[in-house]
Design an enzyme around this catalytic site. Structure first.
Site, PDB file in Angstrom:
ATOM      1  N   ILE A  79     -52.301  -6.397  58.999  1.00  0.00           N
ATOM      2  CA  ILE A  79     -52.508  -6.848  60.387  1.00  0.00           C
ATOM      3  C   ILE A  79     -53.946  -6.540  60.829  1.00  0.00           C
ATOM      4  O   ILE A  79     -54.601  -7.364  61.473  1.00  0.00           O
ATOM      5  CB  ILE A  79     -51.475  -6.201  61.332  1.00  0.00           C
ATOM      6  CG1 ILE A  79     -50.055  -6.653  60.958  1.00  0.00           C
ATOM      7  CG2 ILE A  79     -51.775  -6.542  62.786  1.00  0.00           C
ATOM      8  CD1 ILE A  79     -48.943  -5.926  61.687  1.00  0.00           C
ATOM      9  N   GLU A 113     -40.726   3.458  74.717  1.00  0.00           N
ATOM     10  CA  GLU A 113     -40.294   2.073  74.962  1.00  0.00           C
ATOM     11  C   GLU A 113     -38.809   1.846  74.722  1.00  0.00           C
ATOM     12  O   GLU A 113     -38.241   0.868  75.228  1.00  0.00           O
ATOM     13  CB  GLU A 113     -41.100   1.099  74.094  1.00  0.00           C
ATOM     14  CG  GLU A 113     -40.767   1.155  72.601  1.00  0.00           C
ATOM     15  CD  GLU A 113     -41.567   0.150  71.777  1.00  0.00           C
ATOM     16  OE1 GLU A 113     -42.795   0.093  71.936  1.00  0.00           O
ATOM     17  OE2 GLU A 113     -40.935  -0.574  70.974  1.00  0.00           O
ATOM     18  N   HIS A 162     -43.462  -5.333  73.257  1.00  0.00           N
ATOM     19  CA  HIS A 162     -43.286  -5.384  71.806  1.00  0.00           C
ATOM     20  C   HIS A 162     -42.992  -6.813  71.324  1.00  0.00           C
ATOM     21  O   HIS A 162     -41.976  -7.070  70.672  1.00  0.00           O
ATOM     22  CB  HIS A 162     -42.183  -4.423  71.357  1.00  0.00           C
ATOM     23  CG  HIS A 162     -42.398  -3.909  69.969  1.00  0.00           C
ATOM     24  ND1 HIS A 162     -42.210  -2.597  69.629  1.00  0.00           N
ATOM     25  CD2 HIS A 162     -42.796  -4.531  68.825  1.00  0.00           C
ATOM     26  CE1 HIS A 162     -42.476  -2.431  68.338  1.00  0.00           C
ATOM     27  NE2 HIS A 162     -42.828  -3.601  67.843  1.00  0.00           N
ATOM     28  N   ASP A 175     -48.851  -3.311  73.497  1.00  0.00           N
ATOM     29  CA  ASP A 175     -47.614  -4.064  73.210  1.00  0.00           C
ATOM     30  C   ASP A 175     -46.510  -3.081  72.854  1.00  0.00           C
ATOM     31  O   ASP A 175     -45.365  -3.492  72.650  1.00  0.00           O
ATOM     32  CB  ASP A 175     -47.874  -5.036  72.045  1.00  0.00           C
ATOM     33  CG  ASP A 175     -46.700  -5.965  71.773  1.00  0.00           C
ATOM     34  OD1 ASP A 175     -46.146  -6.522  72.748  1.00  0.00           O
ATOM     35  OD2 ASP A 175     -46.325  -6.129  70.601  1.00  0.00           O
ATOM     36  N   ARG A 184     -47.769   1.113  67.162  1.00  0.00           N
ATOM     37  CA  ARG A 184     -46.615   1.920  67.581  1.00  0.00           C
ATOM     38  C   ARG A 184     -47.055   2.813  68.733  1.00  0.00           C
ATOM     39  O   ARG A 184     -48.149   3.389  68.695  1.00  0.00           O
ATOM     40  CB  ARG A 184     -46.090   2.805  66.437  1.00  0.00           C
ATOM     41  CG  ARG A 184     -45.266   2.081  65.389  1.00  0.00           C
ATOM     42  CD  ARG A 184     -43.925   1.557  65.925  1.00  0.00           C
ATOM     43  NE  ARG A 184     -43.152   0.890  64.889  1.00  0.00           N
ATOM     44  CZ  ARG A 184     -43.186  -0.417  64.633  1.00  0.00           C
ATOM     45  NH1 ARG A 184     -43.951  -1.214  65.356  1.00  0.00           N
ATOM     46  NH2 ARG A 184     -42.426  -0.929  63.679  1.00  0.00           N
ATOM     47  N   THR A 238     -51.182  -2.462  69.376  1.00  0.00           N
ATOM     48  CA  THR A 238     -50.049  -3.346  69.066  1.00  0.00           C
ATOM     49  C   THR A 238     -49.283  -2.774  67.873  1.00  0.00           C
ATOM     50  O   THR A 238     -48.528  -3.490  67.227  1.00  0.00           O
ATOM     51  CB  THR A 238     -50.534  -4.777  68.709  1.00  0.00           C
ATOM     52  OG1 THR A 238     -51.459  -4.686  67.627  1.00  0.00           O
ATOM     53  CG2 THR A 238     -51.178  -5.472  69.886  1.00  0.00           C
TER      54      THR A 238
HETATM   55  P1  NAI Z   1     -50.154  -2.094  56.349  1.00  0.00           P
HETATM   56  O1  NAI Z   1     -49.393  -1.064  55.603  1.00  0.00           O
HETATM   57  O2  NAI Z   1     -50.546  -3.362  55.662  1.00  0.00           O
HETATM   58  O3  NAI Z   1     -51.500  -1.448  56.942  1.00  0.00           O
HETATM   59  C1  NAI Z   1     -51.540  -0.196  57.562  1.00  0.00           C
HETATM   60  C2  NAI Z   1     -52.892   0.436  57.195  1.00  0.00           C
HETATM   61  O4  NAI Z   1     -53.041   1.636  57.951  1.00  0.00           O
HETATM   62  C3  NAI Z   1     -52.994   0.814  55.695  1.00  0.00           C
HETATM   63  O5  NAI Z   1     -54.151   0.222  55.126  1.00  0.00           O
HETATM   64  C4  NAI Z   1     -53.097   2.335  55.728  1.00  0.00           C
HETATM   65  O6  NAI Z   1     -53.923   2.864  54.694  1.00  0.00           O
HETATM   66  C5  NAI Z   1     -53.706   2.548  57.119  1.00  0.00           C
HETATM   67  N1  NAI Z   1     -53.613   3.912  57.611  1.00  0.00           N
HETATM   68  C6  NAI Z   1     -52.677   4.867  57.317  1.00  0.00           C
HETATM   69  N2  NAI Z   1     -52.988   6.018  57.964  1.00  0.00           N
HETATM   70  C7  NAI Z   1     -54.123   5.780  58.665  1.00  0.00           C
HETATM   71  C8  NAI Z   1     -54.943   6.573  59.507  1.00  0.00           C
HETATM   72  N3  NAI Z   1     -54.643   7.858  59.757  1.00  0.00           N
HETATM   73  N4  NAI Z   1     -56.041   6.021  60.063  1.00  0.00           N
HETATM   74  C9  NAI Z   1     -56.356   4.732  59.810  1.00  0.00           C
HETATM   75  N5  NAI Z   1     -55.620   3.923  59.020  1.00  0.00           N
HETATM   76  C10 NAI Z   1     -54.529   4.444  58.447  1.00  0.00           C
HETATM   77  O7  NAI Z   1     -49.284  -2.397  57.660  1.00  0.00           O
HETATM   78  P2  NAI Z   1     -49.378  -3.662  58.616  1.00  0.00           P
HETATM   79  O8  NAI Z   1     -48.442  -4.719  58.150  1.00  0.00           O
HETATM   80  O9  NAI Z   1     -50.793  -4.034  58.833  1.00  0.00           O
HETATM   81  O10 NAI Z   1     -48.761  -3.067  59.964  1.00  0.00           O
HETATM   82  C11 NAI Z   1     -49.432  -2.049  60.686  1.00  0.00           C
HETATM   83  C12 NAI Z   1     -48.511  -1.546  61.773  1.00  0.00           C
HETATM   84  O11 NAI Z   1     -48.323  -2.552  62.754  1.00  0.00           O
HETATM   85  C13 NAI Z   1     -47.074  -1.195  61.302  1.00  0.00           C
HETATM   86  O12 NAI Z   1     -47.011   0.133  60.793  1.00  0.00           O
HETATM   87  C14 NAI Z   1     -46.283  -1.331  62.569  1.00  0.00           C
HETATM   88  O13 NAI Z   1     -46.230  -0.051  63.200  1.00  0.00           O
HETATM   89  C15 NAI Z   1     -47.108  -2.286  63.445  1.00  0.00           C
HETATM   90  N6  NAI Z   1     -46.428  -3.560  63.713  1.00  0.00           N
HETATM   91  C16 NAI Z   1     -46.295  -3.973  65.017  1.00  0.00           C
HETATM   92  C17 NAI Z   1     -45.654  -5.158  65.318  1.00  0.00           C
HETATM   93  C18 NAI Z   1     -45.498  -5.656  66.726  1.00  0.00           C
HETATM   94  O14 NAI Z   1     -44.670  -6.538  66.976  1.00  0.00           O
HETATM   95  N7  NAI Z   1     -46.251  -5.169  67.692  1.00  0.00           N
HETATM   96  C19 NAI Z   1     -45.090  -6.004  64.244  1.00  0.00           C
HETATM   97  C20 NAI Z   1     -45.357  -5.511  62.892  1.00  0.00           C
HETATM   98  C21 NAI Z   1     -45.976  -4.326  62.657  1.00  0.00           C
END
Ligand code: NAI
Length: 336
Positions: A159, A266, A298, A261, A237, A235
């Site tokens: 994302i 929440e 959300h 978001d 958590r 957006t």
């Molecule tokens: P992803 O796993 O592809 O990317 C997450 C990245 O965060 C990884 O590259 C990881 O190395 C990095 N990361 C871990 N710890 C970190 C730190 N301390 N500082 C900086 N970066 C760090 O996950 P994706 O698919 O990009 O999703 C990210 C988050 O988005 C999910 O964990 C979820 O909480 C949230 N999300 C929100 C949605 C919504 O509707 N608002 C929908 C889908 C996901």
């Protein structure tokens, strides 16, 4: 096989039913849909089910998992990417199959991030109401040109990368911070330390998962390290941000804008119609009083394409559980 689907909204039923068809056009699995959030009070609804299908605000702590297991539940199917609401160690101890949907249209969340930034920056939410009321004054609607500004992406995974690409395309300088920097991100932006990102960015956008290490990543010190007048966007958590600290930073005028978001508390609000009730959450209500705060409930994931992918991948995960075959989307991820 019966599956209890918790936090099931009409759109969840529609997308899961559409995906739940075998080649002979009959339903592959029997879904029992419940509006209720899964917690210690509602766990009994999963009686006679072999699996539960849950979403972001269902509570899968050790007590709930033990109760589910005692009722015969053997699989947890998450209709989301994040699994911060699951006690993974307890699930492993009980031998439960846990699978998630690691990616479903990362662009959906990235595009919603852009929508929040653009709305808050150009005040289109206020302009919409004003014009409908016959008021064509521009006072109070002044925005800033984003071209040439610096956007900091915390978490350059799927994302974060999709978001970075959008802002890069708009002519912004993109900075990223991630313990596992990606070459795809570094093709368009610079990987920097978090302190550097906070100090240089006009917009800070959070895209990392919520873990014990990232809980309140944005606290009083991080907010103080941000540029005066900058915008914070979350957006990912709610727990990534200390909301009390954010309110103080807004009150002191150091934080220029906040777009969220997600919100740490929440689960008692989002995905519900509380419009006829008094909302007791005073922190949330305080946030609502700021003209420079924008909150959505959300909905980052909420596109037709993403819902379809969530349903299809959930059914695929369920197929692995039913067949006893290794699931690529198991939580925690398979080693190697
Ligand atoms: P992803 O796993 O592809 O990317 C997450 C990245 O965060 C990884 O590259 C990881 O190395 C990095 N990361 C871990 N710890 C970190 C730190 N301390 N500082 C900086 N970066 C760090 O996950 P994706 O698919 O990009 O999703 C990210 C988050 O988005 C999910 O964990 C979820 O909480 C949230 N999300 C929100 C949605 C919504 O509707 N608002 C929908 C889908 C996901």
């Amino acid at each position: 096989m019966k599956i209890a689907v918790f936090s099931a909204r009409p759109y969840d039923r529609q997308s899961l039913d559409a995906a739940n068809v075998r080649d002979d056009a009959r339903a592959a699995f029997e879904f029992l849909y419940f509006d209720a959030v899964l917690d210690a009070h509602t766990v009994a609804l999963a009686q006679d089910c072999e699996a539960v299908c849950v979403f972001v605000n269902d509570r899968l702590d050790a007590a709930v998992l033990e109760a589910l297991h005692a009722q015969g539940v053997r699989a947890l199917l998450l209709r989301c990417a994040g699994f911060n609401n699951v006690d993974v160690a307890a699930a492993q101890r009980l031998g439960l199959f846990v699978a998630r949907v690691p990616a479903y249209s990362p662009e959906a969340v990235a595009e919603h991030t852009l929508a929040l930034v653009m709305t808050l920056n150009r005040q289109t939410h206020r302009a919409y109401n004003r014009v409908r009321d016959g008021n064509f004054m521009l006072d109070g609607l002044l925005g800033r040109t984003l071209h040439g500004k610096t956007v900091g992406i915390v978490g350059t995974g799927q994302i974060g990368l999709a978001t970075a690409r959008i802002f890069h395309g708009m002519g912004c300088t993109v900075l990223g911070h991630d313990p596992c920097p990606s070459t795809a991100f570094e093709a368009i932006g610079a990987s920097v330390a978090l302190e550097v990102l906070l100090a240089r960015s006009d917009i800070v956008s959070l895209h990392c998962p919520l873990t014990p290490q990232t809980h309140h990543l944005i606290d009083t010190a991080a907010l103080a390290a941000m540029k005066p007048g900058a915008m914070l966007v979350n957006t990912s958590r709610g727990g990534l941000v200390d909301t009390h600290a954010v309110i103080n930073a807004l009150k002191s005028r150091h934080l220029g804008h906040l777009a969220i978001d997600v919100y740490e508390q929440e689960s008692g609000l989002f995905f519900q119609d509380r419009s006829g009730e008094i909302i007791d959450d005073e922190v949330f209500q305080r946030l609502m009083t700021f003209p420079n705060v924008l909150v959505t409930g959300h909905q980052g994931f909420f596109t037709a394409e993403a819902l379809q992918e969530i349903a299809q991948i959930t059914l695929r995960n369920l197929g692995h559980f039913a067949a006893g075959t290794p699931c690529p989307n198991a939580v925690p991820p398979p080693a190697g």
